[in-house]
Design an enzyme around this catalytic site. Structure first.
Site, PDB file in Angstrom:
ATOM      1  N   SER A 105     101.009 -54.736 -81.105  1.00 20.31           N
ATOM      2  CA  SER A 105     101.845 -55.488 -80.271  1.00 20.31           C
ATOM      3  C   SER A 105     101.226 -55.872 -79.238  1.00 20.31           C
ATOM      4  O   SER A 105     100.352 -55.049 -78.379  1.00 20.31           O
ATOM      5  CB  SER A 105     103.285 -54.880 -79.843  1.00 20.31           C
ATOM      6  OG  SER A 105     103.738 -55.586 -79.176  1.00 20.31           O
ATOM      7  N   ASP A 106     101.348 -57.179 -78.658  1.00 20.84           N
ATOM      8  CA  ASP A 106     100.907 -57.618 -77.301  1.00 20.84           C
ATOM      9  C   ASP A 106     101.990 -57.066 -76.238  1.00 20.84           C
ATOM     10  O   ASP A 106     103.069 -56.894 -76.820  1.00 20.84           O
ATOM     11  CB  ASP A 106     100.891 -59.143 -77.448  1.00 20.84           C
ATOM     12  CG  ASP A 106     100.397 -59.765 -75.934  1.00 20.84           C
ATOM     13  OD1 ASP A 106      99.694 -58.693 -75.084  1.00 20.84           O
ATOM     14  OD2 ASP A 106     100.025 -60.894 -75.802  1.00 20.84           O
ATOM     15  N   LYS A 107     101.583 -56.834 -75.357  1.00 17.32           N
ATOM     16  CA  LYS A 107     102.273 -56.282 -74.168  1.00 17.32           C
ATOM     17  C   LYS A 107     103.332 -57.410 -73.547  1.00 17.32           C
ATOM     18  O   LYS A 107     104.529 -56.884 -73.573  1.00 17.32           O
ATOM     19  CB  LYS A 107     101.799 -55.535 -73.118  1.00 17.32           C
ATOM     20  CG  LYS A 107     102.529 -55.063 -71.917  1.00 17.32           C
ATOM     21  CD  LYS A 107     101.777 -54.678 -70.799  1.00 17.32           C
ATOM     22  CE  LYS A 107     101.270 -55.895 -69.929  1.00 17.32           C
ATOM     23  NZ  LYS A 107     102.102 -56.493 -68.953  1.00 17.32           N
TER      24      LYS A 107
ATOM     25  N   THR B 277     106.785 -59.034 -75.341  1.00 18.40           N
ATOM     26  CA  THR B 277     106.950 -58.624 -76.831  1.00 18.40           C
ATOM     27  C   THR B 277     107.781 -57.096 -76.214  1.00 18.40           C
ATOM     28  O   THR B 277     108.925 -56.681 -76.799  1.00 18.40           O
ATOM     29  CB  THR B 277     105.454 -58.385 -77.309  1.00 18.40           C
ATOM     30  OG1 THR B 277     105.168 -59.656 -77.663  1.00 18.40           O
ATOM     31  CG2 THR B 277     106.120 -57.775 -78.994  1.00 18.40           C
TER      32      THR B 277
END
Length: 974
Positions: free
Chosen positions: A376-378, A381
């Site tokens: 996951s991108d921070k 998200t």
């Protein structure tokens, strides 16, 4: 002189034509200049095989390398020649397959080859009815596959939109507004606030220039730009402060840049090329079906060849022998399986849509259910994608701020124990670390402490942004950091509009990266200068500070040390720290300059802010980890910030958070990288290419990877991942088009719901396989053994097609509506290497297939012996098989479990009945038509049955009960 004047006049005419008819002019110019340009290519603008690292070059070196002019830009002749070399500044789209070709490709399946060939031979032998039915089955499968195919990939077209804009350029000394597609390397582009950067630029001049590069780099805060060359060649994109990249946005200030790359040579273009060359990986389900299909194909061909050889060896006619071989092949192929799979996945799509997950590609439904890693991108998200002040230090006191985002809902409270942490939030705030409940805050007195009030006022007045409320949503008009400062002040009822009216601004010094501060002069009694900026920039200008009661005291070395410790503590928690100061101005002062704040400032305090994690995302991460799914953060943000967010969210491997930076990854060998992706939980400051490498490295270790993202930089990784997940609200169109699934609420928590639905889909698919294949097994055994024993076939090819397509689909589709079973998210992910047909499932299929063979063969032989009518015998065998299938269907469904529980305990409700009972009712009705309708008798060679014969066909339902119990004991599909 006359020659120079003529040349200038010629240039004016040429340029006027270019300005008015730029696209058409340039198309013609490109054609007429192509020969000249090709001759000049070596001397004028060689296309470099190794791109120049312009961030290492000075402005003068960059201009010289591109043979441009820093004052006047390119001439029309130079522009025309460079068009011929470089072409338009637009990305090349990958052409899609035409509709007719996509339809024909649906027949490119091993099992359909057999049906197509069988139909052709039947037609050759004159059995046109049989051939038409067999071909009809193949066409139905092709139509279903064509309909289920995802809409044409639009990622490349979306990337093209990312650079389709207008640009202000300086050409031949004139300022022009032109389409960005007309830019060429060497052009001078003027940037101002609100512009989209039209190409990759080496910045030549900047004035307070800030650019939002989050879509490309993942950096959540706008970047302050500079012009000095950088010394290192491998500086990450996010830290190349003297460059501006295509597709990013100017949020503040002005600047001028030299175009160094256009079209596919830009950083966005490189992403486009990597996507165009990327081949979509098959999902676990499609890979397993492919292996299953090939294995089944070889087995069917071998058995059909054996049947044909035995029949011909016995001297039987080729037509009869081929009929047996075709019947065997048709019986072994699960023709209804593709349709059932499609319907099951489609139902999963509808269920996921109700839980905020939109599926763009059907196989992605099952793929998400088998995911073993979620990357996951921070930004946006796992986090709110809104900067939030969470810690304040003023007057020697530590304060904690609750709430998140730009909503003024929240409070500021005194932290009794500084060791408790400034950056942690309390209550329902997203900053709360899992497993670390915080002590209650001490409420503030009715009258704010003077030091805290001054610190908040400084952030409110030394500010160029505003908050905006739309319905229940709050957003910032301006810089996110300044929006966070306004929100913090509003939480203690300090109104920006009220303070601005009471203390109107007289003058200001905008933020400049070389000074690292912003200052404003305000009217009042007395007139006051407020300053905000980096701790280092302000501390060396401060000589005093204020106590908690507002009294001014000396800023001695001990207090400086204490402030430094607080700054370090905030930084360790991933907070971005700003310092605030003030200075009394002269009563008649109307303007300020840098000299006015060079010394004698009064230090007011610190405010620490962060893009906080979503509360529901924390719970979702924990749920995924309990389900055996690893969660990894891959972001372009700073390592300290990313690690702090990961610690708050519980994203870790083993006992702690292991973090790697993009620079460290770039220095690793393939072996070290493979090890790092397994042990690491945070990967910060990574370039787009490295995101792709991380996904590929995980896949090389056998992981099923789900990748979330919202920016242009995420697109290649989203496309490469087994399941790409994009944000539907806050994400870029590029990411959405590259993804397999969209989150309509941009909420990581929705992924947990989607995983749950994906696992349910796979379980229902296993039920469908467990129901369908035993019929194929029983039919195949019946035909093969009948051929070996030289007996009449108990079932013909067309009758097999009826069973495998019409009856099977009607009775199997209800299984797709089965709800999730308890404990779905308490089980670990399936082993990616687990075959579609596990040993347990194969034993189940064998047991039920054996029963079906005995049933078909036994009923057929008995009916033929007692009636002497082979058509009646075949019809009774088929109807008896369908009756037994009803019992077997109930045994693997949730309805069957409900019935058993009801018989055990009458208070238990019977659930999940309507759809399954409807499917059974439709199947029974069709079977009645199959035998009692004359047109069906003629088409499928069946016969009408009497009431007594119907009753005999129902008898096999009784022995199916213990058979089903044995099968469930062997392999539970619940």
């Amino acid at each position: 002189m006359k020659e120079d004047a003529d040349e200038r006049e010629k240039r004016k005419i040429l340029y006027s034509l270019f300005s008015i008819l730029s696209p058409s002019y340039m198309r013609g110019t490109r054609n007429t200049c192509i020969r000249t340009a090709s001759q000049q290519r070596r001397t004028l603008m060689p296309v470099e095989s190794q791109p120049t690292l312009y961030h290492q070059l000075s402005q003068e070196e960059s201009i010289a390398n591109l043979r441009s002019n820093a004052e006047t830009g390119l001439t029309p002749e130079e522009v025309a020649n460079r068009y011929a070399i470089y072409g338009w500044n637009e990305l090349q789209s990958k052409p899609g397959k035409p509709a007719w070709l996509r339809f024909l490709l649906q027949f490119n399946q091993p099992l359909l080859y057999i049906l197509l060939i069988a139909g052709a031979v039947k037609a050759f032998l004159g059995s046109w009815t049989n051939a038409a039915v067999i071909w009809g089955v193949t066409v139905i499968n092709a139509v279903i596959g064509y309909v289920q195919e995802a809409k044409a990939e639009g990622a490349i077209a979306s990337l093209a939109k990312a650079v389709t804009t207008e640009a202000t350029v300086l050409r031949d000394g004139q300022t022009l507004r032109i389409p960005s597609r007309d830019l060429v390397p060497g052009d001078l582009v003027l940037l101002t606030s609100g512009d989209k950067v039209p190409a990759d630029l080496r910045l030549l001049t900047v004035r307070n220039l800030q650019i939002d590069e989050s879509a490309l780099t993942g950096e959540s805060v706008a970047v302050d730009k500079a012009i000095a060359p950088l010394t290192s060649a491998d500086v990450p994109l996010a830290e190349r402060v003297n460059m501006a990249y295509a597709g990013s946005f100017v949020t503040f200030g002005q600047g001028k840049g030299l175009v160094v790359a256009t079209a596919d040579r830009t950083e966005v273009g490189k992403i486009s090329q990597s996507m165009a060359s990327r081949v979509n990986l098959a999902t676990p389900l499609t890979r397993k079906f492919a292996r299953f299909s090939h294995t089944l194909l070889y087995g069917i061909l071998a058995l059909a060849a054996l049947t044909l050889a035995i029949g011909i060896g016995r001297g039987e006619s080729f037509a009869n022998t081929f009929e047996a071989a075709v019947a065997l092949a048709v019986s072994a192929i699960p023709e209804g399986l593709p349709a059932v799979v499609t319907v099951t996945l489609a139902i999963g799509v509808n269920r996921m849509a109700k839980r905020n997950a939109i599926i763009r590609k059907l196989p992605a439904v099952e793929a998400l259910g088998s995911a073993t890693v979620i990357c996951s991108d921070k930004t946006g998200t796992l986090t709110e994608n809104q900067m939030t002040v969470q810690g304040i230090y003023a007057g020697g006191q530590h304060y904690r701020v609750t709430g998140s985002g730009y909503s003024p809902k929240g409070e500021i409270g005194l932290v009794l124990s500084p060791k408790e942490g400034l950056g942690e939030s309390s209550g329902e705030s997203p900053g709360e670390s899992p497993g670390k409940p915080l002590q209650p805050l001490q409420p503030l007195p009715d009258e704010l402490p003077s030091a805290l009030r001054d610190c908040l006022m400084a952030g409110l007045l030394c500010n160029d942004s505003q908050l905006k409320q739309t319905g229940k949503d709050w957003s910032v008009v301006g810089d996110p950091t300044e929006g966070a400062l306004i929100t913090a002040a509003e939480k203690v009822s300090l109104s920006q509009s009220g303070l601005v009216a009471a203390k109107p601004r007289l003058d200001g010094i905008p933020f400049e990266s070389q000074y690292q501060y912003m200052a404003t002069l305000h009217d009042g009694n007395p007139r006051m200068i407020y300053v905000k900026g980096s701790v280092e920039a302000l501390m060396r200008r401060c000589t005093e500070t204020i106590a908690v009661d507002g009294q001014t005291i000396a800023l001695d070395p001990e207090k400086v040390r204490q402030i430094s410790q607080v700054v370090d503590s905030m930084a360790e928690q991933g907070l971005r720290v700003l310092a605030f100061a003030k200075k009394v101005a002269h009563p008649h002062q109307h303007s300020i300059d840098h000299e006015d704040i060079a010394t004698d400032l009064v230090f007011l305090g610190l405010q620490g802010m962060i893009d906080p994690p979503r509360p529901e995302a924390i719970a979702a991460v924990e749920a995924c980890q309990k389900a055996g799914i690893q969660v990894k953060m891959i972001t372009g943000d700073h390592g300290v910030t990313a690690k702090a967010i990961a610690e708050r969210m519980g994203i870790k491997t083993g006992d702690g958070v292991v973090a790697f930076t993009g620079t460290e990854l770039g220095q690793m060998s393939d072996r070290d990288l493979a090890q790092a992706v397994e042990t690491g939980s945070v990967f910060a400051r990574v370039a787009p290419a490295q995101k792709l490498q991380l996904v590929e490295a995980l896949q090389s270790r056998g992981e099923i990877v789900a990748m979330t993202g919202d920016g242009v930089n995420d697109a290649p990784a989203l496309k490469q991942a087994d399941i790409g997940i994009a944000m539907g609200k806050g994400g870029t169109e590029v990411a959405r088009e590259a993804a397999d699934m969209l989150l309509t609420d941009d909420n990581f928590a929705s992924i947990k719901a989607a995983v749950e639905e994906g696992r349910t889909v796979y379980r229902n698919l296993r039920k469908a396989i467990a129901f369908l294949l035993p019929v194929n097994g029983g039919e195949s055994m019946t035909i093969l053994i009948s051929t070996l024993l030289a007996r009449d076939l108990p079932i013909l090819a067309l009758q097999v097609l009826w069973l495998n397509m019409i009856n099977s689909i009607t009775m199997t589709v209800p299984l797709a509506f089965e709800p999730k079973s308890p404990g779905t998210m308490q089980q670990p992910p399936r082993n990616p290497k687990e075959p579609l047909l596990t040993p347990k499932l194969l034993r189940r299929i064998f047991i039920v297939s054996l029963f079906n063979w005995v049933l078909i063969f036994g009923i057929f032989e008995w009916a033929k012996f007692t009636t002497g009518d082979i058509a009646v015998a075949r019809t009774m065998a088929i109807q008896a098989l369908v009756a037994a299938r009803i019992v077997y269907l109930l045994s693997i469904s949730q309805l069957g479990i409900s019935l058993v529980n009801y018989l055990r305990d009458r208070s238990t409700a019977i659930t999940n009945a309507p759809i399954l009972l409807l499917g059974i009712a439709i199947a029974v009705a069709l079977q009645i038509l199959f035998s009692q309708l004359s047109v069906m008798n003629a088409l499928f060679e069946t016969a009408s049955l009497t009431w007594n014969q119907w009753l005999i066909c129902l008898l096999p339902m009784l022995p199916m009960i213990p058979t089903a119990i044995l099968a469930n004991w062997t392999d539970s599909v619940q």
